[in-house]
Design an enzyme around this catalytic site. Structure first.
Site, PDB file in Angstrom:
ATOM      1  N   HIS A 187       0.937 138.558  51.988  1.00 49.56           N
ATOM      2  CA  HIS A 187      -0.467 137.861  51.334  1.00 49.56           C
ATOM      3  C   HIS A 187       0.125 137.663  50.324  1.00 49.56           C
ATOM      4  O   HIS A 187       0.026 136.313  48.925  1.00 49.56           O
ATOM      5  CB  HIS A 187      -1.327 138.367  51.318  1.00 49.56           C
ATOM      6  CG  HIS A 187      -2.075 137.396  52.793  1.00 49.56           C
ATOM      7  ND1 HIS A 187      -2.167 138.932  53.980  1.00 49.56           N
ATOM      8  CD2 HIS A 187      -3.620 136.587  52.906  1.00 49.56           C
ATOM      9  CE1 HIS A 187      -2.389 137.344  54.488  1.00 49.56           C
ATOM     10  NE2 HIS A 187      -2.689 136.450  54.394  1.00 49.56           N
ATOM     11  N   GLU A 428      -6.027 130.343  64.630  1.00 51.78           N
ATOM     12  CA  GLU A 428      -4.369 130.711  64.475  1.00 51.78           C
ATOM     13  C   GLU A 428      -4.109 132.081  65.079  1.00 51.78           C
ATOM     14  O   GLU A 428      -3.187 132.873  65.242  1.00 51.78           O
ATOM     15  CB  GLU A 428      -4.653 131.318  62.904  1.00 51.78           C
ATOM     16  CG  GLU A 428      -6.310 132.087  63.127  1.00 51.78           C
ATOM     17  CD  GLU A 428      -6.082 132.984  61.596  1.00 51.78           C
ATOM     18  OE1 GLU A 428      -5.356 132.932  60.604  1.00 51.78           O
ATOM     19  OE2 GLU A 428      -7.498 133.065  61.145  1.00 51.78           O
ATOM     20  N   ASP A 452      -0.577 133.224  61.588  1.00 48.14           N
ATOM     21  CA  ASP A 452      -0.826 133.490  62.269  1.00 48.14           C
ATOM     22  C   ASP A 452      -0.578 133.553  63.722  1.00 48.14           C
ATOM     23  O   ASP A 452      -0.158 134.297  64.279  1.00 48.14           O
ATOM     24  CB  ASP A 452      -2.429 134.318  61.871  1.00 48.14           C
ATOM     25  CG  ASP A 452      -2.692 135.540  61.319  1.00 48.14           C
ATOM     26  OD1 ASP A 452      -1.852 136.234  60.765  1.00 48.14           O
ATOM     27  OD2 ASP A 452      -3.302 135.394  60.573  1.00 48.14           O
ATOM     28  N   CYS A 499      -3.796 124.881  57.426  1.00 53.82           N
ATOM     29  CA  CYS A 499      -3.724 125.611  56.077  1.00 53.82           C
ATOM     30  C   CYS A 499      -2.406 127.033  56.348  1.00 53.82           C
ATOM     31  O   CYS A 499      -2.645 127.298  55.491  1.00 53.82           O
ATOM     32  CB  CYS A 499      -5.558 125.760  55.458  1.00 53.82           C
ATOM     33  SG  CYS A 499      -5.378 126.932  57.075  1.00 53.82           S
TER      34      CYS A 499
HETATM   35  C1  PEP Z   1      -2.491 131.431  58.319  1.00 57.98           C
HETATM   36  O1  PEP Z   1      -2.658 132.703  59.265  1.00 57.98           O
HETATM   37  O2  PEP Z   1      -2.535 130.543  58.750  1.00 57.98           O
HETATM   38  C2  PEP Z   1      -3.526 131.362  57.581  1.00 57.98           C
HETATM   39  C3  PEP Z   1      -4.100 130.355  56.654  1.00 57.98           C
HETATM   40  O3  PEP Z   1      -4.117 132.437  56.736  1.00 57.98           O
HETATM   41  P1  PEP Z   1      -3.717 133.536  56.233  1.00 57.98           P
HETATM   42  O4  PEP Z   1      -2.298 133.623  55.753  1.00 57.98           O
HETATM   43  O5  PEP Z   1      -4.932 134.019  54.870  1.00 57.98           O
HETATM   44  O6  PEP Z   1      -4.343 135.015  57.108  1.00 57.98           O
HETATM   45 MG    MG Z   2      -4.379 134.007  59.283  1.00 57.79          MG
END
Ligand code: PEP
Ligand code: MG
Length: 539
Positions: A187, A428, A452, A499
């Site tokens: 993150h 995801e 994910d 996303c």
């Molecule tokens: C993902 O898992 O692709 C997502 C957009 O959520 P995050 O990266 O915040 O887990």
């Molecule tokens: Mg995610």
């Protein structure tokens, strides 16, 4: 010149001085003293210095972020003025002849235990505040500060940065981020992309000797040059000019359509983590916000953010986006996004554990607070609410039951909310992708979280750099799951976006258009790059 190699995770070239963030654990040893009066005076001096620091922090936060968020520093000041707290430290110094730092540490521990034992989660969260104020006093007493206090434009270097340390950075002073640990989809990497800050992670040979030295970071090559020689300096300068020229060319695409040469359109939205990211969203002309990771509101806060403070954030985002769609994802805490005041149990496999929707459904009061704030803000723009980490129909039903309940209670209080809110889920987990034909009947949209989805499909921890050589981010299994998810969404007449970070991979744009993906939500800095790719594609 020293050359370090790692992995570029947020693109750009940066020149600047390195600020090495040296996090040293403040271990307080049990020490006896002889002069109790002098020791208590030491404590009093440090306590007062801490109160002055908190006062300054309060004024700065009130000015830059808002009075509401600044309030916590006032609470911290009051805690340091609490008589019971001071008396406890005093008696340990006076009676037990303990050093001031040790007396503060013991007092913090026993006060925090009391708070933690209470039932009310808000009171439990005060345990963190007690530890926090005590840590501040101990740092002043020992002179060992653990603050990422950057006071001029710098390249931030560290062994690693937590998501909460990253969000706290003053983005105006951050030229780049370089770390020894980290991976493409951690993150911290995602945040640096969201903030448009060049970043390289997983650098070998980076240590505190780099502090204060001039450096250049080149994220394309994943290279950091410490004390660069003249030839490197000139080469990098030329490369920087080229990349600025490309940015200028891309700027000409502001206001243009995301349409292929043969007329196929796609929405290109932006991912954000806070209100502070919106200027970049606008500058890059994103069509909306496809993922607001709302958990960063919780990560930036010292305690559970109230309904009112969340409402203010959602309202601001919706108002600033002026009627464009804003997809706000509900709290996705857990795995690498840890928050002390949640007091979550230690887990062997946190990525497979108590996170996201699982946590929200287990703590409905917490969930209701966020849902109330979201619905109250829904009258300020075009809101879509998205639920993370779904694996079953039942989770959607349980979630929507809470949503309905929240709407009923708002109605009974005569609080307005919009009837046009869209409700969607993240796809995801492989489970959600595989049963997306069933889930599509229950929601208004899907957004595929490829970060994910890839980690769970390929059994490959997204945080672990060592396994990156084994992970093909274009693995056929993931591509097939995306393709069938889009197909299943369309069969039920709902839209489907992406996303996750793969949405910004321009080598995939054509494939996504062919699959019929309706929307790509990407870091703001990539919006025009993808628009350019789309406009040069013939399907
Ligand atoms: C993902 O898992 O692709 C997502 C957009 O959520 P995050 O990266 O915040 O887990
Ligand atoms: Mg995610």
């Amino acid at each position: 010149m020293k050359v370090l190699r790692g992995q570029g995770v947020s693109s750009g070239i940066a020149f600047g001085e390195i600020y090495y963030y040296n996090r040293t654990p403040n271990v307080v040893e049990k020490t006896r003293i002889t002069d109790a009066a002098a020791e208590y005076k030491r404590f009093e001096r440090s306590r007062n210095a801490a109160i002055r620091e908190l006062d300054a922090l309060h004024s700065k936060t009130a000015e830059t972020i808002g009075e509401l968020d600044a309030g916590i520093f006032k609470v911290h000041q009051m805690m340091l003025e609490d008589l019971d707290y001071c008396n406890s430290v005093h008696s340990m110094i006076e009676r037990d002849r303990l050093s001031a730092e040790y007396a503060v540490e013991l007092t913090a521990g026993s006060f925090a235990d009391v708070f933690e034992s209470l039932d009310d989660p808000i009171m439990q969260a005060r345990a963190i505040d007690i530890k926090d104020i005590s840590q501040r006093v101990i740092e002043i007493l020992t002179g060992k500060r653990n603050t990422l206090a950057v006071d001029r434009p710098s390249i931030i270097a560290a062994d690693d940065l937590t998501p909460s340390e990253t969000v706290m950075l003053n983005r105006e002073l951050i030229l780049g981020i370089i770390t020894s640990a980290g991976s493409m989809n951690s993150h911290t990497a995602i945040l640096s992309r969201t903030m448009g800050v060049p970043a390289i992670v997983s650098l070998s040979g980076l240590d505190k000797s780099a502090d204060g030295k001039k450096a250049i970071i080149d994220t394309d090559a994943g290279t950091v040059y410490i004390e660069p020689d003249e030839k490197t300096f000139e080469e990098m300068n030329a490369k920087l000019k080229c990349s600025e020229h490309r940015k200028m060319l891309l700027k000409e695409l502001v206001g243009k359509d995301n349409v292929t040469l043969d007329g196929k359109r796609i929405d290109i939205y932006a991912n954000i983590g806070s209100v502070g990211d919106i200027p970049l969203v606008k500058k890059n002309d994103a069509g909306g916000i496809g993922l607001f990771r709302s958990e960063f509101i919780y990560l930036e806060s010292d305690g559970y953010p109230s309904e009112e403070s969340q409402f203010q954030v959602y309202k601001t985002v919706l108002e600033q986006m002026q009627g464009r769609r804003v997809v706000i994802r509900t709290l996705d805490i857990g795995a690498d996004k840890k928050i002390d005041y949640f007091n979550l149990p230690e887990e062997e496999n946190p990525a497979l554990g108590f996170r996201a929707i699982r946590l929200c459904l287990s703590r409905p009061e917490l969930f209701r607070t966020q849902l109330r704030a979201l619905h109250r803000a829904s009258v300020c723009g075009r809101l879509a609410i998205m639920f993370p980490m779904i694996i079953s129909e039942k989770e959607i039903e349980d979630t929507m039951a809470i949503v309905e309940d929240v709407k009923l209670s708002l109605k009974s209080e005569n609080i307005p909310f919009s009837d046009n809110v869209e409700y969607g889920i993240m796809i995801e987990t492989p489970a959600a992708a595989i049963i997306s034909d069933i889930l599509a009947k229950k929601v208004d949209f899907f957004s595929i979280g490829t970060n994910d989805l890839t980690q769970y499909t390929l059994a490959a921890d997204r945080q672990n750099v060592n396994i990156e050589p084994f992970v093909d981010i274009h693995h056929e299994a993931v591509i097939r799951l995306i393709e069938s998810t889009v197909k299943n969404a369309h069969a039920e007449g709902i839209w489907c976006g992406i996303c996750g970070e793969l949405g910004a991979d321009t080598t995939m744009t054509k494939k996504f258009l062919e699959m019929g993906v309706d929307e790509l939500s990407v870091p703001s800095a990539m919006v025009l790059e993808i628009r350019n790719t789309v406009r040069n594609i013939k399907l």
